[in-house]
Design an enzyme around this catalytic site. Structure first.
Site, PDB file in Angstrom:
ATOM      1  N   THR A 108     -41.752  40.165 -68.944  1.00 61.51           N
ATOM      2  CA  THR A 108     -42.068  39.060 -69.872  1.00 61.51           C
ATOM      3  C   THR A 108     -42.348  37.743 -69.143  1.00 61.51           C
ATOM      4  O   THR A 108     -42.862  36.800 -69.751  1.00 61.51           O
ATOM      5  CB  THR A 108     -40.886  38.817 -70.831  1.00 61.51           C
ATOM      6  OG1 THR A 108     -39.749  38.422 -70.050  1.00 61.51           O
ATOM      7  CG2 THR A 108     -40.546  40.068 -71.617  1.00 61.51           C
ATOM      8  N   ASP A 200     -44.925  33.875 -52.017  1.00 63.39           N
ATOM      9  CA  ASP A 200     -43.605  33.767 -52.641  1.00 63.39           C
ATOM     10  C   ASP A 200     -42.700  32.930 -51.743  1.00 63.39           C
ATOM     11  O   ASP A 200     -42.325  33.361 -50.649  1.00 63.39           O
ATOM     12  CB  ASP A 200     -43.006  35.167 -52.841  1.00 63.39           C
ATOM     13  CG  ASP A 200     -41.701  35.112 -53.623  1.00 63.39           C
ATOM     14  OD1 ASP A 200     -40.738  34.498 -53.111  1.00 63.39           O
ATOM     15  OD2 ASP A 200     -41.631  35.685 -54.719  1.00 63.39           O
ATOM     16  N   ASP A 203     -39.314  34.575 -50.600  1.00 64.27           N
ATOM     17  CA  ASP A 203     -39.492  35.601 -49.569  1.00 64.27           C
ATOM     18  C   ASP A 203     -39.804  34.975 -48.216  1.00 64.27           C
ATOM     19  O   ASP A 203     -39.340  35.438 -47.177  1.00 64.27           O
ATOM     20  CB  ASP A 203     -40.621  36.570 -49.961  1.00 64.27           C
ATOM     21  CG  ASP A 203     -40.185  37.551 -51.039  1.00 64.27           C
ATOM     22  OD1 ASP A 203     -38.964  37.777 -51.168  1.00 64.27           O
ATOM     23  OD2 ASP A 203     -41.049  38.078 -51.759  1.00 64.27           O
TER      24      ASP A 203
END
Length: 209
Positions: A108, A200, A203
């Protein structure tokens, strides 16, 4: 865009460019983020409250200004916010620290809270929320919503990168919260990543990919 402060200082832009490079190592990415956060802290704290204290120089007594760091709370959105938090704390070491744990539901894309820990007496404090990316805006919106329940004196939001979609979402939900960023990139992709962006941030800070 009112209430959006683009920090376009040459040093900030230079370090951001180095961070964007895909060949930047975890070590250099982390170091650059730390330096960049220190530089951004300079802008974000420009209107911090000051008070007069009496000190003695080698020559005489005088009244001089100091900031009240204890009234400031840096709130890190876990986990990637930690990277900005460290740099800001090295500039304002007296600040208190709060943490909000949010993860993005992969289906979502909405923010799910799993951790919330703040200093006491938040109604007396100015809050600076930090997260490297303002992408969909879901995490930032959820974090600010939660903080508003504690009625702090003020809230600012600081990120490295954002995009028109993130800014629009944040301003629609919290028009009273100024956004400080080093860049407003072109767009979001279908996976909720900023383009051209820097990948990201979590990360890249922690070397988890």
């Amino acid at each position: 865009m009112s209430n959006v402060h683009l920090i376009d200082h040459p040093l900030v832009q230079h370090k951001l460019t180095l961070m964007r490079k895909k060949e930047a190592s975890t070590n250099s990415f982390r170091r650059l983020l730390n330096e960049l956060a220190m530089l951004m802290a300079y802008e974000v704290t420009r209107d911090m409250a000051m008070q007069d204290v009496e000190i003695e120089t080698p020559l005489e007594k005088m009244k001089a200004k100091v900031i009240d760091g204890k009234k400031l709370v840096f709130v890190s959105i876990l986990r990637a916010g930690t990277g900005i938090l460290d740099g800001m704390l090295s500039v304002v070491p007296g600040a208190r620290v709060g943490h909000i744990g949010l993860y993005r539901d992969p289906k979502t894309l909405t923010a799910v809270e799993y951790y919330f820990k703040m200093p006491q007496d938040m109604q007396e404090r100015d809050v600076v929320v930090v997260d490297p990316m303002l992408a969909t805006g879901n995490s930032a919106i959820a974090a600010v919503e939660r903080l508003k329940e504690l009625h702090p004196k003020s809230i600012k939001f600081v990120c490295l990168l954002t995009c028109p979609e993130g800014v629009a979402a944040m301003q629609a939900a919290h028009p009273d919260v100024p956004i400080y960023t080093a860049a407003i990139d072109r767009q979001l992709n279908e996976h909720g990543y900023i383009l051209p962006g820097l990948g990201d941030a979590g990360d890249r800070i922690f070397g988890t990919k």
